[in-house]
Design a protein around this motif. Structure first.
Motif, PDB file in Angstrom:
ATOM      1  N   GLN A  28       0.833  -1.208   0.000  1.00 43.55           N
ATOM      2  CA  GLN A  28       0.000   0.000   0.000  1.00 43.55           C
ATOM      3  C   GLN A  28       0.866   1.255   0.000  1.00 43.55           C
ATOM      4  O   GLN A  28       0.525   2.246  -0.644  1.00 43.55           O
ATOM      5  CB  GLN A  28      -0.932   0.016   1.223  1.00 43.55           C
ATOM      6  N   LEU A  29       1.991   1.205   0.698  1.00 44.58           N
ATOM      7  CA  LEU A  29       2.886   2.365   0.779  1.00 44.58           C
ATOM      8  C   LEU A  29       3.798   2.485  -0.442  1.00 44.58           C
ATOM      9  O   LEU A  29       4.137   3.589  -0.851  1.00 44.58           O
ATOM     10  CB  LEU A  29       3.740   2.285   2.048  1.00 44.58           C
ATOM     11  N   GLU A  30       4.215   1.357  -0.986  1.00 44.69           N
ATOM     12  CA  GLU A  30       5.112   1.333  -2.140  1.00 44.69           C
ATOM     13  C   GLU A  30       4.627   0.303  -3.156  1.00 44.69           C
ATOM     14  O   GLU A  30       5.215  -0.762  -3.308  1.00 44.69           O
ATOM     15  CB  GLU A  30       6.536   0.966  -1.720  1.00 44.69           C
ATOM     16  N   PRO A  31       3.565   0.619  -3.897  1.00 46.59           N
ATOM     17  CA  PRO A  31       2.983  -0.377  -4.809  1.00 46.59           C
ATOM     18  C   PRO A  31       3.892  -0.778  -5.974  1.00 46.59           C
ATOM     19  O   PRO A  31       3.667  -1.819  -6.584  1.00 46.59           O
ATOM     20  CB  PRO A  31       1.708   0.301  -5.304  1.00 46.59           C
ATOM     21  N   ARG A  32       4.896  -0.007  -6.272  1.00 45.77           N
ATOM     22  CA  ARG A  32       5.775  -0.340  -7.410  1.00 45.77           C
ATOM     23  C   ARG A  32       6.968  -1.199  -7.031  1.00 45.77           C
ATOM     24  O   ARG A  32       7.790  -1.515  -7.877  1.00 45.77           O
ATOM     25  CB  ARG A  32       6.267   0.952  -8.060  1.00 45.77           C
ATOM     26  N   ARG A  33       7.070  -1.597  -5.780  1.00 47.90           N
ATOM     27  CA  ARG A  33       8.204  -2.401  -5.305  1.00 47.90           C
ATOM     28  C   ARG A  33       7.955  -3.874  -5.636  1.00 47.90           C
ATOM     29  O   ARG A  33       7.203  -4.561  -4.949  1.00 47.90           O
ATOM     30  CB  ARG A  33       8.362  -2.195  -3.803  1.00 47.90           C
ATOM     31  N   PRO A  34       8.615  -4.391  -6.648  1.00 43.69           N
ATOM     32  CA  PRO A  34       8.310  -5.754  -7.098  1.00 43.69           C
ATOM     33  C   PRO A  34       8.608  -6.833  -6.070  1.00 43.69           C
ATOM     34  O   PRO A  34       7.866  -7.807  -5.966  1.00 43.69           O
ATOM     35  CB  PRO A  34       9.159  -5.925  -8.357  1.00 43.69           C
ATOM     36  N   VAL A  35       9.666  -6.670  -5.299  1.00 46.04           N
ATOM     37  CA  VAL A  35      10.033  -7.719  -4.347  1.00 46.04           C
ATOM     38  C   VAL A  35       8.958  -7.890  -3.276  1.00 46.04           C
ATOM     39  O   VAL A  35       8.761  -9.005  -2.778  1.00 46.04           O
ATOM     40  CB  VAL A  35      11.433  -7.461  -3.735  1.00 46.04           C
ATOM     41  N   ALA A  36       8.237  -6.840  -2.935  1.00 44.29           N
ATOM     42  CA  ALA A  36       7.145  -6.965  -1.954  1.00 44.29           C
ATOM     43  C   ALA A  36       6.027  -7.829  -2.527  1.00 44.29           C
ATOM     44  O   ALA A  36       5.462  -8.672  -1.822  1.00 44.29           O
ATOM     45  CB  ALA A  36       6.624  -5.593  -1.557  1.00 44.29           C
ATOM     46  N   HIS A  37       5.717  -7.649  -3.807  1.00 42.67           N
ATOM     47  CA  HIS A  37       4.696  -8.478  -4.455  1.00 42.67           C
ATOM     48  C   HIS A  37       5.163  -9.934  -4.529  1.00 42.67           C
ATOM     49  O   HIS A  37       4.382 -10.857  -4.294  1.00 42.67           O
ATOM     50  CB  HIS A  37       4.387  -7.954  -5.861  1.00 42.67           C
ATOM     51  N   PHE A  38       6.439 -10.120  -4.859  1.00 44.41           N
ATOM     52  CA  PHE A  38       6.980 -11.474  -4.954  1.00 44.41           C
ATOM     53  C   PHE A  38       6.930 -12.172  -3.592  1.00 44.41           C
ATOM     54  O   PHE A  38       6.484 -13.314  -3.476  1.00 44.41           O
ATOM     55  CB  PHE A  38       8.416 -11.454  -5.488  1.00 44.41           C
ATOM     56  N   SER A  56      -0.060 -12.386  -7.195  1.00 48.28           N
ATOM     57  CA  SER A  56       1.020 -11.579  -6.615  1.00 48.28           C
ATOM     58  C   SER A  56       2.316 -11.767  -7.392  1.00 48.28           C
ATOM     59  O   SER A  56       3.041 -10.794  -7.644  1.00 48.28           O
ATOM     60  CB  SER A  56       1.230 -11.941  -5.144  1.00 48.28           C
ATOM     61  N   PHE A  57       2.609 -13.000  -7.767  1.00 47.07           N
ATOM     62  CA  PHE A  57       3.810 -13.247  -8.575  1.00 47.07           C
ATOM     63  C   PHE A  57       3.697 -12.526  -9.927  1.00 47.07           C
ATOM     64  O   PHE A  57       4.671 -11.973 -10.429  1.00 47.07           O
ATOM     65  CB  PHE A  57       4.035 -14.742  -8.792  1.00 47.07           C
ATOM     66  N   HIS A  58       2.508 -12.545 -10.485  1.00 43.65           N
ATOM     67  CA  HIS A  58       2.299 -11.853 -11.760  1.00 43.65           C
ATOM     68  C   HIS A  58       2.478 -10.343 -11.583  1.00 43.65           C
ATOM     69  O   HIS A  58       3.066  -9.672 -12.434  1.00 43.65           O
ATOM     70  CB  HIS A  58       0.922 -12.174 -12.339  1.00 43.65           C
ATOM     71  N   ALA A  59       1.997  -9.800 -10.477  1.00 42.68           N
ATOM     72  CA  ALA A  59       2.172  -8.371 -10.188  1.00 42.68           C
ATOM     73  C   ALA A  59       3.660  -8.042 -10.069  1.00 42.68           C
ATOM     74  O   ALA A  59       4.111  -6.991 -10.552  1.00 42.68           O
ATOM     75  CB  ALA A  59       1.431  -7.982  -8.913  1.00 42.68           C
ATOM     76  N   ALA A  60       4.422  -8.927  -9.445  1.00 42.97           N
ATOM     77  CA  ALA A  60       5.875  -8.722  -9.345  1.00 42.97           C
ATOM     78  C   ALA A  60       6.495  -8.741 -10.735  1.00 42.97           C
ATOM     79  O   ALA A  60       7.318  -7.876 -11.082  1.00 42.97           O
ATOM     80  CB  ALA A  60       6.499  -9.800  -8.465  1.00 42.97           C
ATOM     81  N   MET A  61       6.093  -9.710 -11.540  1.00 40.69           N
ATOM     82  CA  MET A  61       6.619  -9.834 -12.898  1.00 40.69           C
ATOM     83  C   MET A  61       6.403  -8.553 -13.701  1.00 40.69           C
ATOM     84  O   MET A  61       7.288  -8.097 -14.418  1.00 40.69           O
ATOM     85  CB  MET A  61       5.948 -11.018 -13.589  1.00 40.69           C
ATOM     86  N   GLN A  62       5.233  -7.958 -13.544  1.00 36.38           N
ATOM     87  CA  GLN A  62       4.920  -6.726 -14.275  1.00 36.38           C
ATOM     88  C   GLN A  62       5.799  -5.557 -13.845  1.00 36.38           C
ATOM     89  O   GLN A  62       5.952  -4.597 -14.592  1.00 36.38           O
ATOM     90  CB  GLN A  62       3.461  -6.353 -14.078  1.00 36.38           C
ATOM     91  N   ALA A  72      11.788 -13.504 -14.724  1.00 28.09           N
ATOM     92  CA  ALA A  72      11.601 -14.920 -15.078  1.00 28.09           C
ATOM     93  C   ALA A  72      11.200 -15.745 -13.850  1.00 28.09           C
ATOM     94  O   ALA A  72      10.333 -16.619 -13.948  1.00 28.09           O
ATOM     95  CB  ALA A  72      12.876 -15.474 -15.698  1.00 28.09           C
ATOM     96  N   GLU A  73      11.813 -15.459 -12.695  1.00 27.26           N
ATOM     97  CA  GLU A  73      11.461 -16.182 -11.471  1.00 27.26           C
ATOM     98  C   GLU A  73      10.004 -15.916 -11.092  1.00 27.26           C
ATOM     99  O   GLU A  73       9.299 -16.827 -10.643  1.00 27.26           O
ATOM    100  CB  GLU A  73      12.384 -15.759 -10.330  1.00 27.26           C
ATOM    101  N   SER A  74       9.562 -14.682 -11.260  1.00 31.20           N
ATOM    102  CA  SER A  74       8.170 -14.333 -10.946  1.00 31.20           C
ATOM    103  C   SER A  74       7.206 -15.044 -11.890  1.00 31.20           C
ATOM    104  O   SER A  74       6.166 -15.558 -11.458  1.00 31.20           O
ATOM    105  CB  SER A  74       7.970 -12.814 -11.034  1.00 31.20           C
ATOM    106  N   ALA A  75       7.551 -15.068 -13.180  1.00 26.90           N
ATOM    107  CA  ALA A  75       6.701 -15.753 -14.163  1.00 26.90           C
ATOM    108  C   ALA A  75       6.619 -17.246 -13.851  1.00 26.90           C
ATOM    109  O   ALA A  75       5.541 -17.839 -13.876  1.00 26.90           O
ATOM    110  CB  ALA A  75       7.242 -15.526 -15.572  1.00 26.90           C
TER     111      ALA A  75
END
Length: 104
Positions: A28-38, A56-62, A72-75
């Motif tokens: 919520q505070l940092e929505p663009r941080r991919p590692v948080a989604h992963f 969530s993994f797909h959100a990280a991938m994006q 690739a790991e997220s996908a």
């Protein structure tokens, strides 16, 4: 960063539901941080929420640079969640799951 670190600590203690809640707060505070989604995906997968983990993994991938190792790991993690034997049958297969274009 404090929420993210708290979530990581909870995950390392195997408190995956609590960790997932903290990752969500961090997102919520940092929505663009991919590692948080992963990491949210990892926590959700551990609780058996494979369909939500895949999202969530797909959100990280994006959010990762295309064709990078974390991308690739997220996908792969998203794909694995949706294809493992213990995964519930999704109500509807996400459109991106069946689309080569969406995975690019």
């Amino acid at each position: 960063d404090a929420l993210f670190e708290e979530a990581n600590d909870l995950a390392s203690q195997r408190s995956f539901r609590l960790a997932a809640a903290k990752y969500r707060e961090a997102i919520q505070l940092e929505p663009r941080r991919p590692v948080a989604h992963f990491n949210l995906g990892c926590a959700l997968e551990r609780t058996g929420e494979t369909e939500t983990a895949a999202m969530s993994f797909h959100a990280a991938m994006q959010r990762y640079p295309e064709d990078s190792s974390p991308w690739a790991e997220s996908a792969a993690a998203s794909f694995n969640c949706l294809t493992q034997d213990s995964a519930p049958t999704p109500r509807a297969t996400p459109s991106w799951f069946m689309s080569d274009e969406a995975l690019k």
